[in-house]
Design an enzyme around this catalytic site. Structure first.
Site, PDB file in Angstrom:
ATOM      1  N   GLY C  31     -54.257 -41.199 -88.480  1.00  0.00           N
ATOM      2  CA  GLY C  31     -54.083 -39.849 -87.964  1.00  0.00           C
ATOM      3  C   GLY C  31     -54.986 -39.522 -86.795  1.00  0.00           C
ATOM      4  O   GLY C  31     -54.791 -38.518 -86.122  1.00  0.00           O
ATOM      5  N   CYS C 271     -24.647 -44.193 -90.569  1.00  0.00           N
ATOM      6  CA  CYS C 271     -23.303 -43.637 -90.677  1.00  0.00           C
ATOM      7  C   CYS C 271     -22.255 -44.759 -90.619  1.00  0.00           C
ATOM      8  O   CYS C 271     -21.351 -44.829 -91.446  1.00  0.00           O
ATOM      9  CB  CYS C 271     -23.082 -42.642 -89.535  1.00  0.00           C
TER      10      CYS C 271
END
Lengths: 227, 258, 279
Positions: C31, C271
């Site tokens: 981070g 998809c």
């Protein structure tokens, strides 16, 4: 309650050739509980100066001023603040307040500073204002716009709202009508009766005769000035 | 109230090269006390304030604060994270210009809530309720909570800044000319508010100003500065009514009487 | 089949080493934004120059690269970056998420869970989550160093005050391993839960801003929120018009001038593989 010994004071005017003006020397005075001492002497003799020195408003150049067990002449600002909050009340000739603050809060402030609950402090303030005949419609207004007599009564209410063991009164009855003068004299008598030690300046001779147990002529403390 | 002073400055000095910012300043501040610092522009009062509040690193001296459990701790040598925590919990700083102390792009509620969120508040409803409560205490209507400070008058901005600072219940507030730049009537309202908050919360405060009327009404004690040095200290009314130092006499006699 | 006029993966070896050091540091401090000497790349800022440099530093000749832009393998940005590495590194490419060893992405995390050994490289426009609240870089660095993150919640507070809910819907800040607050790049907040506990290495590169940061595998990343306004990973209500998925992130497509619309998966590979598998 109040014991003054060998008090001295001079003003040094640094911006006027460091002129030194001695205003007081060798002042002695004691005030017992329940006693009222009137300061007398001509204008400029140092009555107000002495009173201001007792209140810590003016510094001392020598001697001591014991109020209870605090020597105002030596005490730290913090000790004087505590003394003024709890022990030593002062009714000056002038009202100095934050603009916009309602009269009732101006009077209640000394109690609030002592930690009295706000509603209780206000109730006490209202009682006193009523007794001093300050019209109720004015209580929610700031006293800065009041007449001289009204301001004086607000000032007195503020000085009597807490039962100070010692009181300094600078012309408490000035600019008051007969009825209100009577109320103020009554308040001072009550304070005496409960044991307050009082130092007062009264140009009002009737008031002085009625309240003062003794008179102290401050001219005795005024040093000879070079002419 | 604790037994000792809340805040203590010892021998604080700051130089800008050869020029003196402030020199050898020492004093104690007790809980509930308000201390005024007066002097003309360039007298070092703002330098002193910034050194005390941790905005400037002093060249010498200590700035001690009563950290409750640990007693007096020097905030100059304190680790930065700890000082930041102090700055957003027990200390507060009211800037002369509200825009320096507010986030102008953030709503009034967000401004007040920031300190709470910075110390870990994570409940939106509670934060908002605290913000609305504080807006009320500084006499800003609750329906302004979502407005940005830009939409506020100068006096309102200053009151918002005070709310934002006091929401975490600090013990010491630094104020830099808190009434500067405001109309006289607005100043009076602000002074009244500050006095009430100081009394109710038992705050200690250090107020820097050049306005003697402000210190007379707000401060218990007064410190007069000239050329970076303290020339006189004492009870506020005593210093103003019976000034001892030539400079103070000049300062007091220079004030226009109203 | 790489163009021999270029060093492998375009950048010179010293530059790649420098970037790898930044990546390793980023992985060591999850981070934390590591500054690096970002190079000029043969594409404009905003087209993924940070991600491209990170990808270049990670690629080996055996890697199989996938590049997606908003979930799609066939948009301009994805196609040009894929071609860039085909030409300069000669690596194999794919559109199938499970087959890729390195995936460079702009603004999405693939729907299919990533696996150990994979690297996901994000293109980051503005790495500093505090930037819009505090413009001074000196101050934001100090805020990170001191974990001074109250301001982050001020932003969320403002959202709720103004919109009744946390309106931030992409680039939703996360707190990494309870320490650094990180901008996950402009992925939809729907993807935020996938950041946490991910098996793959996640690397973030900001070219213009010259910052690299990282999430090593299985790192904690918690989306910031309020107790009474918890984080919600939202997506459009509906199902994909092509594959029928009602759990994937959907793009809205306007199909005519009469306001007709349909939703389709933003992840084209997901998809397509679902549509193929259907009878």
């Amino acid at each position: 309650m109040i014991r003054i010994e060998n008090l001295a004071k001079e003003f040094v005017l640094h911006n006027q050739g460091s002129a030194v003006i001695p205003v007081m020397a060798g002042a002695h005075m004691t005030v017992a509980r329940g006693e009222c001492v009137a300061l007398v002497g001509a204008s400029g003799a140092g009555k107000s100066t002495l009173m201001r020195m007792i209140y810590g408003n003016y510094l001392c150049d020598g001697g001591s001023i014991l109020v209870g067990d605090v020597d105002v002449a030596q005490a730290s600002p913090r000790a004087i603040i505590a003394l003024r909050r709890e022990v030593l009340g002062y009714v000056s000739q002038f009202l100095r307040v934050v603009p916009r603050v309602p009269t009732v809060d101006v009077v209640a402030e000394p109690l609030l500073a002592l930690g009295v609950a706000a509603d209780q402090a206000r109730a006490r303030a209202m009682d006193l204002l009523a007794r001093l005949n300050v019209p109720e419609r004015l209580w929610a207004l700031s006293p800065t716009t009041f007449s001289g007599g009204e301001q004086q009564r607000v000032n007195i209410a503020r000085g009597f709202v807490h039962p100070y063991p010692a009181l300094l009164l600078d012309e408490p009855t000035a600019s008051l009508d007969a009825a209100n003068r009577e109320v103020v004299l009554g308040l001072i008598e009550e304070a005496k009766a409960r044991g307050a030690a009082i130092v007062g300046i009264f140009h009002d001779e009737g008031a002085r005769a009625r309240l003062a147990d003794r008179e102290v002529d401050v001219r005795a403390f005024t040093p000879a000035r070079g002419t | 109230m604790s037994a000792g002073p809340l805040f203590r400055v010892e021998g604080l000095s700051k130089r800008y090269g050869a020029r003196i910012g402030c020199a050898d300043v020492s004093f104690d501040l007790w809980p509930g006390e308000v201390m005024g610092i007066v002097g003309e522009s360039g007298s070092g009062k703002t330098t002193l304030l910034n050194c005390m509040a941790g905005h400037l690193a002093p060249d010498a001296g200590r700035v001690l604060f009563d950290m409750k459990d640990r007693g007096m701790v020097d905030t100059v040598t304190m680790p930065e994270p700890e000082r930041r925590r102090l700055v957003r919990t027990d200390w507060a700083f009211v800037h002369q210009h509200a825009r320096d102390g507010l986030r102008m792009g953030v709503s009034a509620g967000g401004n007040v809530g920031e300190r709470l969120m910075a110390v870990g508040a994570r409940h939106y409803g509670d934060i908002r309720a605290a913000a609305v409560d504080w807006l009320g205490r500084v006499e800003i209507a609750a329906d302004r909570v979502d407005d940005r400070p830009r939409a506020f008058s100068g006096g309102m901005q200053q009151r918002l800044q005070i709310a934002r600072n006091l929401v975490t219940g600090p013990r010491l507030v630094f104020m830099d000319e808190p009434t500067g730049g405001l109309d006289v009537s607005v100043q009076a309202r602000l002074l009244d508010l500050l006095r009430g908050l100081v009394r109710e919360m038992g705050l200690s405060a250090i107020v820097v100003t050049h306005d003697l009327a402000v210190v007379r009404l707000l401060a218990d004690r007064l410190m007069v500065m000239k050329d970076g040095r303290v020339v006189e200290t004492g009870l506020t009314d005593q210093v103003l009514d019976d000034p001892q130092h030539g400079y103070t006499q000049l300062l007091v006699s220079s004030v226009l009487q109203v | 089949m790489n163009d021999q006029h270029y060093n492998f993966a375009y950048l010179d070896e010293q530059t790649k080493r420098m970037i790898r050091r930044a990546i390793l540091k980023g992985l060591a401090i999850p981070g934390y934004q590591v500054p690096f000497a970002s190079r000029e790349m043969p594409m404009p800022y905003g087209w993924g120059t940070g991600g491209v440099q990170v990808t270049a530093a990670c690629l080996t000749p055996d890697d199989r690269l996938k590049v997606i832009d908003q979930g799609a393998d066939d948009t301009t940005n994805a196609v040009s970056i894929r071609k860039f590495f085909q030409r300069t590194a000669g690596v194999a490419v794919t559109t199938a998420t499970p087959e890729a060893s390195v995936i460079q992405t702009r603004h999405r995390i693939p729907e299919v869970a990533l696996t150990e050994g994979q690297i996901l490289v994000y293109q980051v426009p503005i790495p500093e989550p505090l930037r819009f609240l505090e413009p001074r870089e000196t101050e934001t660095r100090r805020m990170h160093a001191l974990e001074d993150y109250g301001l982050m919640h001020v932003k969320l507070y403002e959202d709720i005050a103004r919109h009744g809910a946390i309106a931030t819907s992409y680039a939703y800040p996360v707190k990494v391993e309870g320490r650094y607050v990180m901008d996950p790049s402009p992925i939809p907040k729907f993807d935020n839960p996938k950041l946490a506990g991910c098996a793959a290495i996640q690397l973030f590169g900001a070219g213009r801003e010259q910052r690299i940061y990282a999430l090593p595998p299985y790192t904690k990343a918690v989306s910031l929120d309020f107790d009474d306004f918890p984080f919600e990973p939202t997506k459009a209500a509906g199902a994909c018009a092509i594959c029928g998925s009602d759990t994937s992130y959907l793009d809205e497509v306007i199909v005519d001038d009469a306001g007709g619309r349909m939703f389709v998966c933003s992840d084209t590979d997901y998809c397509a593989s679902r549509a193929e598998g259907q009878p």
